[in-house]
Scaffold this active site. Structure first.
Site, PDB file in Angstrom:
ATOM      1  CB  CYS A 134      -0.808  -0.148   1.911  1.00 52.32           C
ATOM      2  SG  CYS A 134      -0.122  -0.250   3.195  1.00 52.32           S
ATOM      3  N   GLY A 165      -3.212   0.542   8.163  1.00 53.31           N
ATOM      4  CA  GLY A 165      -1.694  -0.307   7.597  1.00 53.31           C
ATOM      5  C   GLY A 165      -1.846  -1.850   8.173  1.00 53.31           C
ATOM      6  CE  LYS A 230       6.511  -6.077   2.316  1.00 49.70           C
ATOM      7  NZ  LYS A 230       5.341  -6.134   3.476  1.00 49.70           N
ATOM      8  NE  ARG A 252       1.883   2.033  11.538  1.00 51.31           N
ATOM      9  CZ  ARG A 252       2.100   1.073  10.186  1.00 51.31           C
ATOM     10  NH1 ARG A 252       0.838   1.532   8.853  1.00 51.31           N
ATOM     11  NH2 ARG A 252       2.675   0.614   9.877  1.00 51.31           N
ATOM     12  CG  HIS A 259      -0.220   4.534   3.956  1.00 51.54           C
ATOM     13  ND1 HIS A 259      -0.724   4.782   5.105  1.00 51.54           N
ATOM     14  CD2 HIS A 259       0.304   2.993   3.499  1.00 51.54           C
ATOM     15  CE1 HIS A 259      -0.569   2.989   5.817  1.00 51.54           C
ATOM     16  NE2 HIS A 259      -0.118   1.920   4.719  1.00 51.54           N
TER      17      HIS A 259
END
Ligand code: 2RA
Length: 355
Positions: A134, A165, A230, A252, A259
């Site tokens: 995501c 998430g 990622k 976070r 996001h």
């Protein structure tokens, strides 16, 4: 194809999870191209009923039988479940659209964002197409549009990632922590929030209410997080740029869903803000919302529940005429997960002759 309707059968594996629920909403809102929609989840969720296309559908337990007669299977399950069951679904004839991290970097599995590399979905030697993470998805549609004209050379990115998430446990944890700190004077001395929250940190290593946490995922080599790797690896694969320079820090924040990312994007040659704005303004799947003088820039509070990638704060780098600075927001449960999966499934259905 389902014999009695001539329309393909779709399985939603992981239908009861946070992303699964959004998948069912999206399937109910999009053109109705599917015959049967079969809802599959873990045995403990079997027998529950969920609404899709205005009908209550009973959830069945994940099994070989449940995966029989399926044309397209959208998976949103933990990596180890996907690793075990996606190949089973593929062996039984389904094209799998997988939202786990299990196959994304497999050279025999395409990693697809329909606005950026739709052609990649047609070549799937393992019968599996992967949906990106995501965080990557929240920025890559806008970057793909800019890359197509300017040629991307380097990305320097910071993420501001919502707690959803980390699934429903992430959302429950933030809400619980907010109830513990609401109406207090906490946040004024070292450790006071941590003491108030106690052990209720859920899937996070630190309190997330009244805080920002520079960590998402698990530890990788040299201090990088899995989430940061990622973003780097997936951006390279989707854009077809194996040597793209990428530096990422994932953080976070106490946001439920959406996001956000700050992006420093360097291109092959000089860029202008005017042309960048034209590209972003006309790119499918992108909304340019950028008038800071009028207080207009995207924020999670406004972007949540919407489909596009929102871009604001477009500036040319002060010290580099080949680079742009952007602020990007995307709903991590919609474009960041369920919507992109549904779009891939629709691409496959079109290829199967269903549209
Ligand atoms: C997160 N990107 O936000 C992850 C979920 N896939 O935790």
């Amino acid at each position: 194809m389902t014999a009695h309707t001539g329309k393909p059968t779709l399985a939603v594996v992981g239908a009861t999870g946070a992303v699964g629920r959004v998948m069912l909403q999206i399937l109910s809102q999009h053109a109705d191209i599917w015959g049967e929609i079969r809802l599959i989840a873990s045995p403990r969720s079997a027998g529950r009923k969920l609404a899709v296309r205005g009908e209550e559908v009973e959830v069945v337990a994940l099994s070989e039988e449940a995966l029989s007669g399926v044309d397209v299977a959208m998976f949103d399950v933990p990596d180890e479940i996907a690793r075990q069951w996606a190949p089973v679904a593929a062996a039984r004839g389904a094209v799998v659209v997988d939202n786990s991290g299990a196959f994304r970097m497999d050279p025999d599995v395409p990693l697809v964002v329909p606005e950026v590399n739709p052609h990649a979905a047609r070549s799937r030697p393992r019968g599996i197409v992967s949906n990106p993470n995501c965080t990557t998805l929240s920025m890559i549609v806008a970057l793909g549009a800019l890359h197509a004209e300017f040629g991307l050379r380097e990305l320097v990115v910071s993420s501001y990632q919502a707690v959803s998430g980390a699934g429903r446990a992430g959302v429950d944890t933030l809400r619980q922590q907010l109830s513990l700190v609401a109406g207090t004077e906490l946040g004024t001395s070292p450790g006071d929030v941590r003491r108030a929250v106690g052990d209720s940190t859920g899937p996070f290593s630190e309190p997330v209410a009244l805080n920002v946490v520079p960590w998402a995922g698990s530890l990788r080599e040299d201090g990088w997080s899995s989430e940061e790797m990622k973003v780097r690896d997936e951006s390279r694969k989707i854009l077809g740029l194996p040597d793209l320079r990428v530096a990422v820090t994932c953080v976070r924040v106490p946001v439920v869903t959406v996001h956000s990312l700050t992006v420093h994007a360097r291109f092959e040659g000089e860029v202008t803000v005017g042309r960048a704005r034209e590209i972003l303004d006309t790119a499918p799947g992108v909304v340019l919302f950028d008038n800071p003088g009028a207080g207009e820039f995207p924020t999670p509070a406004d972007v949540v529940g919407t489909d596009p990638t929102w871009v604001g704060r477009v500036r040319r780098a002060l010290d580099d005429p080949t680079a742009l600075e952007l602020f990007v927001c995307g709903d991590n449960l919609r474009k960041g997960a369920a919507l992109n999966s549904a779009q891939i499934a629709e691409l496959v259905a079109a290829e199967l002759g269903a549209l």
